[in-house]
Design a protein around this motif. Sequence first.
Motif, PDB file in Angstrom:
ATOM      1  N   GLU A 272       0.823  -1.206   0.000  1.00  0.00           N
ATOM      2  CA  GLU A 272       0.000   0.000   0.000  1.00  0.00           C
ATOM      3  C   GLU A 272       0.863   1.265   0.000  1.00  0.00           C
ATOM      4  OE1 GLU A 272      -2.885   0.113   3.148  1.00  0.00           O
ATOM      5  OE2 GLU A 272      -3.871   1.884   2.320  1.00  0.00           O
ATOM      6  N   VAL A 273       0.536   2.173  -0.932  1.00  0.00           N
ATOM      7  CA  VAL A 273       1.304   3.414  -1.038  1.00  0.00           C
ATOM      8  C   VAL A 273       0.394   4.574  -1.439  1.00  0.00           C
ATOM      9  CG1 VAL A 273       1.988   3.005  -3.473  1.00  0.00           C
ATOM     10  CG2 VAL A 273       3.454   4.400  -2.012  1.00  0.00           C
ATOM     11  N   ASN A 274       0.651   5.727  -0.859  1.00  0.00           N
ATOM     12  CA  ASN A 274      -0.085   6.951  -1.218  1.00  0.00           C
ATOM     13  C   ASN A 274       0.875   7.941  -1.878  1.00  0.00           C
ATOM     14  OD1 ASN A 274      -2.276   5.803   0.011  1.00  0.00           O
ATOM     15  ND2 ASN A 274      -2.285   7.163   1.777  1.00  0.00           N
ATOM     16  N   ILE A 275       0.443   8.458  -3.017  1.00  0.00           N
ATOM     17  CA  ILE A 275       1.276   9.378  -3.794  1.00  0.00           C
ATOM     18  C   ILE A 275       0.546  10.710  -3.956  1.00  0.00           C
ATOM     19  CG2 ILE A 275       2.432   9.712  -6.035  1.00  0.00           C
ATOM     20  CD1 ILE A 275       3.411   7.234  -4.580  1.00  0.00           C
ATOM     21  N   LYS A 276       1.294  11.778  -3.889  1.00  0.00           N
ATOM     22  CA  LYS A 276       0.708  13.079  -4.226  1.00  0.00           C
ATOM     23  C   LYS A 276       1.477  13.672  -5.405  1.00  0.00           C
ATOM     24  CE  LYS A 276      -1.273  14.396   0.191  1.00  0.00           C
ATOM     25  NZ  LYS A 276      -1.093  15.194   1.409  1.00  0.00           N
ATOM     26  N   ILE A 277       0.762  14.004  -6.455  1.00  0.00           N
ATOM     27  CA  ILE A 277       1.397  14.647  -7.601  1.00  0.00           C
ATOM     28  C   ILE A 277       0.638  15.917  -7.973  1.00  0.00           C
ATOM     29  CG2 ILE A 277       2.431  12.569  -8.622  1.00  0.00           C
ATOM     30  CD1 ILE A 277       0.082  12.761 -10.751  1.00  0.00           C
ATOM     31  N   THR A 278       1.344  16.821  -8.609  1.00  0.00           N
ATOM     32  CA  THR A 278       0.711  18.030  -9.117  1.00  0.00           C
ATOM     33  C   THR A 278       0.584  17.888 -10.619  1.00  0.00           C
ATOM     34  OG1 THR A 278       1.621  19.385  -7.349  1.00  0.00           O
ATOM     35  CG2 THR A 278       0.940  20.544  -9.338  1.00  0.00           C
ATOM     36  N   PRO A 279      -0.656  17.949 -11.152  1.00  0.00           N
ATOM     37  CA  PRO A 279      -0.799  17.817 -12.601  1.00  0.00           C
ATOM     38  C   PRO A 279      -0.157  19.002 -13.328  1.00  0.00           C
ATOM     39  CG  PRO A 279      -2.920  18.340 -11.580  1.00  0.00           C
ATOM     40  CD  PRO A 279      -1.933  18.181 -10.471  1.00  0.00           C
ATOM     41  N   THR A 280       0.521  18.703 -14.428  1.00  0.00           N
ATOM     42  CA  THR A 280       1.186  19.771 -15.172  1.00  0.00           C
ATOM     43  C   THR A 280       0.196  20.506 -16.053  1.00  0.00           C
ATOM     44  OG1 THR A 280       1.816  18.040 -16.722  1.00  0.00           O
ATOM     45  CG2 THR A 280       3.518  18.861 -15.241  1.00  0.00           C
ATOM     46  N   TYR A 281      -0.639  19.738 -16.737  1.00  0.00           N
ATOM     47  CA  TYR A 281      -1.564  20.352 -17.692  1.00  0.00           C
ATOM     48  C   TYR A 281      -2.972  20.056 -17.224  1.00  0.00           C
ATOM     49  CZ  TYR A 281       2.848  19.348 -19.854  1.00  0.00           C
ATOM     50  OH  TYR A 281       4.175  19.182 -20.071  1.00  0.00           O
ATOM     51  N   SER A 282      -3.475  20.909 -16.376  1.00  0.00           N
ATOM     52  CA  SER A 282      -4.773  20.692 -15.768  1.00  0.00           C
ATOM     53  C   SER A 282      -5.870  20.604 -16.824  1.00  0.00           C
ATOM     54  CB  SER A 282      -5.063  21.831 -14.800  1.00  0.00           C
ATOM     55  OG  SER A 282      -6.227  21.538 -14.077  1.00  0.00           O
ATOM     56  N   GLY A 283      -6.724  19.595 -16.687  1.00  0.00           N
ATOM     57  CA  GLY A 283      -7.845  19.455 -17.610  1.00  0.00           C
ATOM     58  C   GLY A 283      -7.491  18.718 -18.877  1.00  0.00           C
ATOM     59  N   CYS A 284      -6.235  18.366 -19.046  1.00  0.00           N
ATOM     60  CA  CYS A 284      -5.825  17.625 -20.234  1.00  0.00           C
ATOM     61  C   CYS A 284      -5.939  16.129 -19.974  1.00  0.00           C
ATOM     62  CB  CYS A 284      -4.383  17.954 -20.603  1.00  0.00           C
ATOM     63  SG  CYS A 284      -4.232  19.528 -21.415  1.00  0.00           S
ATOM     64  N   PRO A 285      -6.278  15.379 -21.025  1.00  0.00           N
ATOM     65  CA  PRO A 285      -6.369  13.925 -20.853  1.00  0.00           C
ATOM     66  C   PRO A 285      -5.042  13.318 -20.400  1.00  0.00           C
ATOM     67  CG  PRO A 285      -7.077  14.591 -23.066  1.00  0.00           C
ATOM     68  CD  PRO A 285      -6.575  15.807 -22.379  1.00  0.00           C
ATOM     69  N   ALA A 286      -3.946  14.026 -20.682  1.00  0.00           N
ATOM     70  CA  ALA A 286      -2.618  13.520 -20.337  1.00  0.00           C
ATOM     71  C   ALA A 286      -2.475  13.261 -18.839  1.00  0.00           C
ATOM     72  CB  ALA A 286      -1.559  14.516 -20.791  1.00  0.00           C
ATOM     73  N   THR A 287      -3.178  14.057 -18.019  1.00  0.00           N
ATOM     74  CA  THR A 287      -3.090  13.906 -16.568  1.00  0.00           C
ATOM     75  C   THR A 287      -3.610  12.540 -16.129  1.00  0.00           C
ATOM     76  OG1 THR A 287      -3.385  16.272 -16.350  1.00  0.00           O
ATOM     77  CG2 THR A 287      -3.688  14.982 -14.365  1.00  0.00           C
ATOM     78  N   ASP A 288      -4.716  12.089 -16.735  1.00  0.00           N
ATOM     79  CA  ASP A 288      -5.274  10.781 -16.394  1.00  0.00           C
ATOM     80  C   ASP A 288      -4.349   9.662 -16.857  1.00  0.00           C
ATOM     81  OD1 ASP A 288      -7.490  11.964 -15.289  1.00  0.00           O
ATOM     82  OD2 ASP A 288      -8.605  11.948 -17.177  1.00  0.00           O
ATOM     83  N   VAL A 289      -3.767   9.858 -18.039  1.00  0.00           N
ATOM     84  CA  VAL A 289      -2.835   8.865 -18.581  1.00  0.00           C
ATOM     85  C   VAL A 289      -1.632   8.750 -17.646  1.00  0.00           C
ATOM     86  CG1 VAL A 289      -1.378   8.214 -20.540  1.00  0.00           C
ATOM     87  CG2 VAL A 289      -3.584   9.313 -20.953  1.00  0.00           C
ATOM     88  N   MET A 290      -1.159   9.904 -17.161  1.00  0.00           N
ATOM     89  CA  MET A 290      -0.016   9.920 -16.259  1.00  0.00           C
ATOM     90  C   MET A 290      -0.326   9.132 -14.981  1.00  0.00           C
ATOM     91  SD  MET A 290       2.011  13.175 -14.709  1.00  0.00           S
ATOM     92  CE  MET A 290       2.579  13.953 -16.204  1.00  0.00           C
ATOM     93  N   ALA A 291      -1.509   9.341 -14.428  1.00  0.00           N
ATOM     94  CA  ALA A 291      -1.920   8.626 -13.213  1.00  0.00           C
ATOM     95  C   ALA A 291      -1.972   7.122 -13.468  1.00  0.00           C
ATOM     96  CB  ALA A 291      -3.271   9.145 -12.730  1.00  0.00           C
ATOM     97  N   ASP A 292      -2.466   6.723 -14.643  1.00  0.00           N
ATOM     98  CA  ASP A 292      -2.521   5.304 -15.013  1.00  0.00           C
ATOM     99  C   ASP A 292      -1.118   4.720 -15.125  1.00  0.00           C
ATOM    100  OD1 ASP A 292      -5.262   5.318 -15.068  1.00  0.00           O
ATOM    101  OD2 ASP A 292      -5.434   5.450 -17.249  1.00  0.00           O
ATOM    102  N   ASP A 293      -0.198   5.505 -15.713  1.00  0.00           N
ATOM    103  CA  ASP A 293       1.187   5.052 -15.877  1.00  0.00           C
ATOM    104  C   ASP A 293       1.867   4.873 -14.516  1.00  0.00           C
ATOM    105  OD1 ASP A 293       0.804   5.113 -18.585  1.00  0.00           O
ATOM    106  OD2 ASP A 293       1.944   6.943 -18.945  1.00  0.00           O
ATOM    107  N   ILE A 294       1.577   5.790 -13.592  1.00  0.00           N
ATOM    108  CA  ILE A 294       2.134   5.701 -12.232  1.00  0.00           C
ATOM    109  C   ILE A 294       1.611   4.435 -11.555  1.00  0.00           C
ATOM    110  CG2 ILE A 294       2.035   6.727  -9.921  1.00  0.00           C
ATOM    111  CD1 ILE A 294       2.004   9.498 -11.331  1.00  0.00           C
ATOM    112  N   ARG A 295       0.306   4.230 -11.671  1.00  0.00           N
ATOM    113  CA  ARG A 295      -0.347   3.061 -11.095  1.00  0.00           C
ATOM    114  C   ARG A 295       0.287   1.773 -11.630  1.00  0.00           C
ATOM    115  NH1 ARG A 295      -5.110   3.926  -8.342  1.00  0.00           N
ATOM    116  NH2 ARG A 295      -5.441   5.986  -9.220  1.00  0.00           N
ATOM    117  N   ALA A 296       0.496   1.731 -12.953  1.00  0.00           N
ATOM    118  CA  ALA A 296       1.074   0.541 -13.593  1.00  0.00           C
ATOM    119  C   ALA A 296       2.494   0.281 -13.088  1.00  0.00           C
ATOM    120  CB  ALA A 296       1.069   0.718 -15.113  1.00  0.00           C
TER     121      ALA A 296
END
Length: 157
Positions: free
Chosen positions: A40-64
Amino acid sequence: MKTKEEVYQILSKVTDPEIPVLTLEDLGVIRDIRVISDDEVNIKITPTYSGCPATDVMADDIRAALFVAGFSKIKIEQVISPAWTTDWLSPKGKEKLNKYGIAPPVAAVSLEEAIVECPHCGSKNTQVISAFGSTACKALFQCHDCLEPFDYFKCHV
Ligand SMILES: [Zn+2]
């Protein structure tokens, strides 16, 4: 149990979905890491491009990446304040971005008013050509000095 440093090393290798030459470490978006237990791990990140689909992709990549490292309970929290600015980019990150031919976002009211530095020659004598570049998050600019067109990130807080 993995240390915070080990988790940071895993995260630092995850790349930006929009600009694959940049890692999360280059972007400076990793705010906090809390290892709770073996899985179990908790991460805090600041999105670079707010509202861009890239932010969700980034979260998925981190999760993977964390899943591969053995974590099954992964919580990713987005910290939007203070907002990410290009000041957070590491000097190495800025260099990579320029080499990649993309101008990082600048604070501006509109695209027409934005003073964007040409990633090819460094000139500020540039102008927006199209509000839509190679992806929805980019605008197309042209430099009046070296005449090269370039992408500019318009999605930012
Ligand atoms: Zn130029």
